[in-house]
Design a protein around this motif. Structure first.
Motif, PDB file in Angstrom:
ATOM      1  N   SER A   1      26.197  49.328  34.748  1.00 18.67           N
ATOM      2  CA  SER A   1      27.314  49.692  35.622  1.00 18.67           C
ATOM      3  C   SER A   1      28.603  49.039  35.133  1.00 18.67           C
ATOM      4  CB  SER A   1      27.026  49.285  37.074  1.00 18.67           C
ATOM      5  OG  SER A   1      27.143  47.886  37.260  1.00 18.67           O
ATOM      6  N   LEU A   2      28.493  47.836  34.585  1.00 23.40           N
ATOM      7  CA  LEU A   2      29.679  47.156  34.053  1.00 23.40           C
ATOM      8  C   LEU A   2      30.219  47.884  32.824  1.00 23.40           C
ATOM      9  CD1 LEU A   2      28.577  43.415  34.337  1.00 23.40           C
ATOM     10  CD2 LEU A   2      30.009  44.724  35.912  1.00 23.40           C
ATOM     11  N   ARG A   3      29.318  48.272  31.948  1.00 24.66           N
ATOM     12  CA  ARG A   3      29.762  49.019  30.759  1.00 24.66           C
ATOM     13  C   ARG A   3      30.439  50.327  31.166  1.00 24.66           C
ATOM     14  NH1 ARG A   3      24.358  47.676  29.247  1.00 24.66           N
ATOM     15  NH2 ARG A   3      24.293  45.872  27.830  1.00 24.66           N
ATOM     16  N   ALA A   4      29.880  51.007  32.156  1.00 25.00           N
ATOM     17  CA  ALA A   4      30.452  52.282  32.605  1.00 25.00           C
ATOM     18  C   ALA A   4      31.848  52.077  33.180  1.00 25.00           C
ATOM     19  CB  ALA A   4      29.541  52.926  33.640  1.00 25.00           C
ATOM     20  N   GLY A   5      32.044  50.997  33.951  1.00 25.88           N
ATOM     21  CA  GLY A   5      33.361  50.718  34.504  1.00 25.88           C
ATOM     22  C   GLY A   5      34.381  50.421  33.423  1.00 25.88           C
ATOM     23  N   ALA A   6      33.983  49.616  32.450  1.00 30.07           N
ATOM     24  CA  ALA A   6      34.897  49.279  31.356  1.00 30.07           C
ATOM     25  C   ALA A   6      35.249  50.506  30.530  1.00 30.07           C
ATOM     26  CB  ALA A   6      34.261  48.210  30.475  1.00 30.07           C
ATOM     27  N   ALA A   7      34.280  51.393  30.340  1.00 31.26           N
ATOM     28  CA  ALA A   7      34.508  52.587  29.520  1.00 31.26           C
ATOM     29  C   ALA A   7      35.547  53.513  30.133  1.00 31.26           C
ATOM     30  CB  ALA A   7      33.189  53.335  29.320  1.00 31.26           C
ATOM     31  N   GLN A   8      35.724  53.442  31.460  1.00 32.80           N
ATOM     32  CA  GLN A   8      36.670  54.325  32.148  1.00 32.80           C
ATOM     33  C   GLN A   8      38.079  53.739  32.235  1.00 32.80           C
ATOM     34  OE1 GLN A   8      35.143  55.779  36.039  1.00 32.80           O
ATOM     35  NE2 GLN A   8      33.217  54.772  35.484  1.00 32.80           N
ATOM     36  N   SER A   9      38.297  52.569  31.650  1.00 35.40           N
ATOM     37  CA  SER A   9      39.518  51.820  31.948  1.00 35.40           C
ATOM     38  C   SER A   9      40.319  51.459  30.700  1.00 35.40           C
ATOM     39  CB  SER A   9      39.148  50.541  32.702  1.00 35.40           C
ATOM     40  OG  SER A   9      38.398  50.866  33.866  1.00 35.40           O
ATOM     41  N   ASP A  10      41.597  51.145  30.956  1.00 32.01           N
ATOM     42  CA  ASP A  10      42.503  50.734  29.885  1.00 32.01           C
ATOM     43  C   ASP A  10      42.514  49.223  29.688  1.00 32.01           C
ATOM     44  OD1 ASP A  10      43.577  53.437  29.562  1.00 32.01           O
ATOM     45  OD2 ASP A  10      44.518  53.092  31.518  1.00 32.01           O
ATOM     46  N   ALA A  11      41.930  48.499  30.649  1.00 28.12           N
ATOM     47  CA  ALA A  11      41.871  47.038  30.572  1.00 28.12           C
ATOM     48  C   ALA A  11      40.774  46.576  31.520  1.00 28.12           C
ATOM     49  CB  ALA A  11      43.203  46.411  30.966  1.00 28.12           C
ATOM     50  N   VAL A  12      40.275  45.361  31.280  1.00 33.90           N
ATOM     51  CA  VAL A  12      39.252  44.773  32.144  1.00 33.90           C
ATOM     52  C   VAL A  12      39.700  43.365  32.533  1.00 33.90           C
ATOM     53  CG1 VAL A  12      36.862  43.954  32.307  1.00 33.90           C
ATOM     54  CG2 VAL A  12      37.377  46.093  31.083  1.00 33.90           C
ATOM     55  N   ILE A  13      39.595  43.061  33.820  1.00 36.61           N
ATOM     56  CA  ILE A  13      39.794  41.698  34.308  1.00 36.61           C
ATOM     57  C   ILE A  13      38.489  41.270  34.965  1.00 36.61           C
ATOM     58  CG2 ILE A  13      41.055  40.172  35.878  1.00 36.61           C
ATOM     59  CD1 ILE A  13      43.468  41.963  35.605  1.00 36.61           C
ATOM     60  N   HIS A  14      37.914  40.200  34.452  1.00 35.44           N
ATOM     61  CA  HIS A  14      36.604  39.736  34.930  1.00 35.44           C
ATOM     62  C   HIS A  14      36.784  38.447  35.735  1.00 35.44           C
ATOM     63  CE1 HIS A  14      32.479  38.590  35.186  1.00 35.44           C
ATOM     64  NE2 HIS A  14      32.521  37.692  34.220  1.00 35.44           N
ATOM     65  N   THR A  15      36.632  38.556  37.064  1.00 38.56           N
ATOM     66  CA  THR A  15      36.730  37.371  37.925  1.00 38.56           C
ATOM     67  C   THR A  15      35.430  37.064  38.656  1.00 38.56           C
ATOM     68  OG1 THR A  15      37.489  38.553  39.914  1.00 38.56           O
ATOM     69  CG2 THR A  15      39.185  37.860  38.334  1.00 38.56           C
ATOM     70  N   ALA A  16      34.460  37.961  38.588  1.00 27.80           N
ATOM     71  CA  ALA A  16      33.218  37.772  39.332  1.00 27.80           C
ATOM     72  C   ALA A  16      32.383  36.643  38.733  1.00 27.80           C
ATOM     73  CB  ALA A  16      32.408  39.061  39.336  1.00 27.80           C
ATOM     74  N   PHE A  17      31.723  35.880  39.608  1.00 26.53           N
ATOM     75  CA  PHE A  17      30.802  34.830  39.167  1.00 26.53           C
ATOM     76  C   PHE A  17      29.892  34.492  40.336  1.00 26.53           C
ATOM     77  CE2 PHE A  17      29.490  30.431  38.280  1.00 26.53           C
ATOM     78  CZ  PHE A  17      29.083  30.544  36.958  1.00 26.53           C
ATOM     79  N   ASN A  18      28.623  34.243  40.040  1.00 30.66           N
ATOM     80  CA  ASN A  18      27.669  33.863  41.077  1.00 30.66           C
ATOM     81  C   ASN A  18      27.833  32.377  41.374  1.00 30.66           C
ATOM     82  OD1 ASN A  18      25.435  33.154  42.625  1.00 30.66           O
ATOM     83  ND2 ASN A  18      24.063  34.563  41.565  1.00 30.66           N
ATOM     84  N   HIS A  19      28.303  32.053  42.580  1.00 31.40           N
ATOM     85  CA  HIS A  19      28.602  30.664  42.937  1.00 31.40           C
ATOM     86  C   HIS A  19      27.448  29.970  43.657  1.00 31.40           C
ATOM     87  CE1 HIS A  19      32.773  32.096  42.189  1.00 31.40           C
ATOM     88  NE2 HIS A  19      32.886  30.872  41.701  1.00 31.40           N
ATOM     89  N   ASP A  20      26.236  30.400  43.371  1.00 28.22           N
ATOM     90  CA  ASP A  20      25.069  29.676  43.861  1.00 28.22           C
ATOM     91  C   ASP A  20      24.842  28.490  42.918  1.00 28.22           C
ATOM     92  OD1 ASP A  20      22.632  28.662  44.608  1.00 28.22           O
ATOM     93  OD2 ASP A  20      21.541  30.547  44.486  1.00 28.22           O
ATOM     94  N   PHE A  21      25.336  27.308  43.312  1.00 28.05           N
ATOM     95  CA  PHE A  21      25.310  26.165  42.409  1.00 28.05           C
ATOM     96  C   PHE A  21      23.920  25.544  42.277  1.00 28.05           C
ATOM     97  CE2 PHE A  21      29.813  26.570  43.306  1.00 28.05           C
ATOM     98  CZ  PHE A  21      30.362  26.358  42.056  1.00 28.05           C
ATOM     99  N   SER A  22      22.949  26.016  43.057  1.00 23.84           N
ATOM    100  CA  SER A  22      21.589  25.521  42.884  1.00 23.84           C
ATOM    101  C   SER A  22      20.981  26.028  41.578  1.00 23.84           C
ATOM    102  CB  SER A  22      20.713  25.944  44.071  1.00 23.84           C
ATOM    103  OG  SER A  22      20.514  27.356  44.079  1.00 23.84           O
ATOM    104  N   LYS A  23      21.562  27.084  41.018  1.00 23.05           N
ATOM    105  CA  LYS A  23      21.122  27.597  39.715  1.00 23.05           C
ATOM    106  C   LYS A  23      22.342  27.825  38.820  1.00 23.05           C
ATOM    107  CE  LYS A  23      20.608  32.242  41.707  1.00 23.05           C
ATOM    108  NZ  LYS A  23      19.736  33.437  41.808  1.00 23.05           N
TER     109      LYS A  23
END
Length: 298
Positions: free
Chosen positions: A57-79
């Motif tokens: 799904s990430l590749r598909a989103g990037a393929a449709q776009s002129d730029a990518v901004i990546h801010t997502a991160f899993n903030h479960d600090f136990s892992k």
């Protein structure tokens, strides 16, 4: 420009959305839930369903776009270490779609990675240690990897990003103070964390998108370092609980996973960022936002 934004419903990403739209960009926002999709639609964002565990799904989103901004991160600090490695795979997946183009790829990292030694002022030119030492460095290692393949990579390193609702790692310290009945710091509490208002941080992403240079690293630092004791004192006053100094041994029990961060002295500079991008943060300081937040909810 059509921008694919991961973390579009998150604390930082949701502030980037109006920055981009107001500048004339279109936003394709990643959403993993119906409620998230609804919030993006209300903000004027085109929705791309998926999450950071779905690399296709990430590749598909990037393929449709002129730029990518990546801010997502899993903030479960136990892992935490596993999540850092997962971020490496996310960046590699997104970057694979951008090879051979001049489409910007803005990647989110952390100023804490850039400290050459505890207590020294970290600059945009400092490189992080290996991810074997600092797991979060996997992000910048992945950025370098896709950059070596010709992708226009730009790194934005974040400090404690704040408003009157959330304040990065400080939010976890507030939750602990509420649970345990004390607001704590370690030793003399003079170790420092850099900080930046959420609104100014979002503005920096837009400047980096429009004017950033390939291979550049920028620091979203409005305040170079706020002492942890001062943070603890404001939190203690807000919660009406005692403010206590802990030994490192006591801190490990009190803070848990957060003790790994609370003891660090991590001041950082944004001098180069300000000069190169004309970034001039104007929002409230961290202490001001902590003083004006609502600690007691009914």
């Amino acid at each position: 420009m059509r921008v694919f934004l991961t973390g579009a419903t998150g604390f930082v990403g949701s502030a980037i959305v109006p920055e981009l739209i107001d500048a004339g960009h279109q936003v394709l926002g990643l959403a993993r839930s119906d409620s998230g999709a609804d919030s993006l639609i209300r903000a004027g964002v085109q929705v791309h369903r998926g999450d950071i565990e779905d690399l296709d799904s990430l590749r598909a989103g990037a393929a449709q776009s002129d730029a990518v901004i990546h801010t997502a991160f899993n903030h479960d600090f136990s892992k935490f270490a596993a999540n850092c490695e997962a971020d490496r795979h996310v960046i590699e997946a997104l970057g694979s779609v951008l090879v051979g183009s001049d489409r910007p790829f803005i990647i989110t990292s952390a100023t804490g990675l850039a400290n050459p030694a505890s207590g020294q002022l970290a600059t945009e030119q400092h490189s992080p240690a290996s991810s074997t030492v600092m797991p979060r460095a996997a992000t910048e290692e992945a950025a370098a990897s896709v950059g070596s393949r010709g992708v226009k990579v730009i790194i934005v390193r974040l400090p404690q990003v704040h408003d009157t609702v959330k304040q990065g790692l400080v939010t976890y310290a507030i939750d602990l103070a509420r649970q345990k009945g004390i607001s704590a710091y370690i030793g003399n509490g003079l170790n420092r964390w850099p900080a930046a208002p959420r609104s100014d941080t979002a503005h920096l992403y837009r400047l980096a998108l429009d004017n950033g240079k390939a291979g550049a690293t920028y620091h979203a630092v409005a305040e170079e370092g706020v002492p942890l004791r001062q943070i603890a004192e404001v939190v203690g006053h807000g919660l009406n609980v005692p403010v206590v100094s802990l030994t490192p041994e006591e801190a490990a029990s009190h803070f848990g996973w957060l003790s790994h961060f609370v003891g660090f002295d991590l001041p950082a500079s944004s001098a180069m960022t300000r000069e190169q991008l004309g970034w001039n943060p104007t929002g409230s300081g961290l202490i001001s936002d902590l003083q004006n937040m609502r600690y007691i909810t009914e």
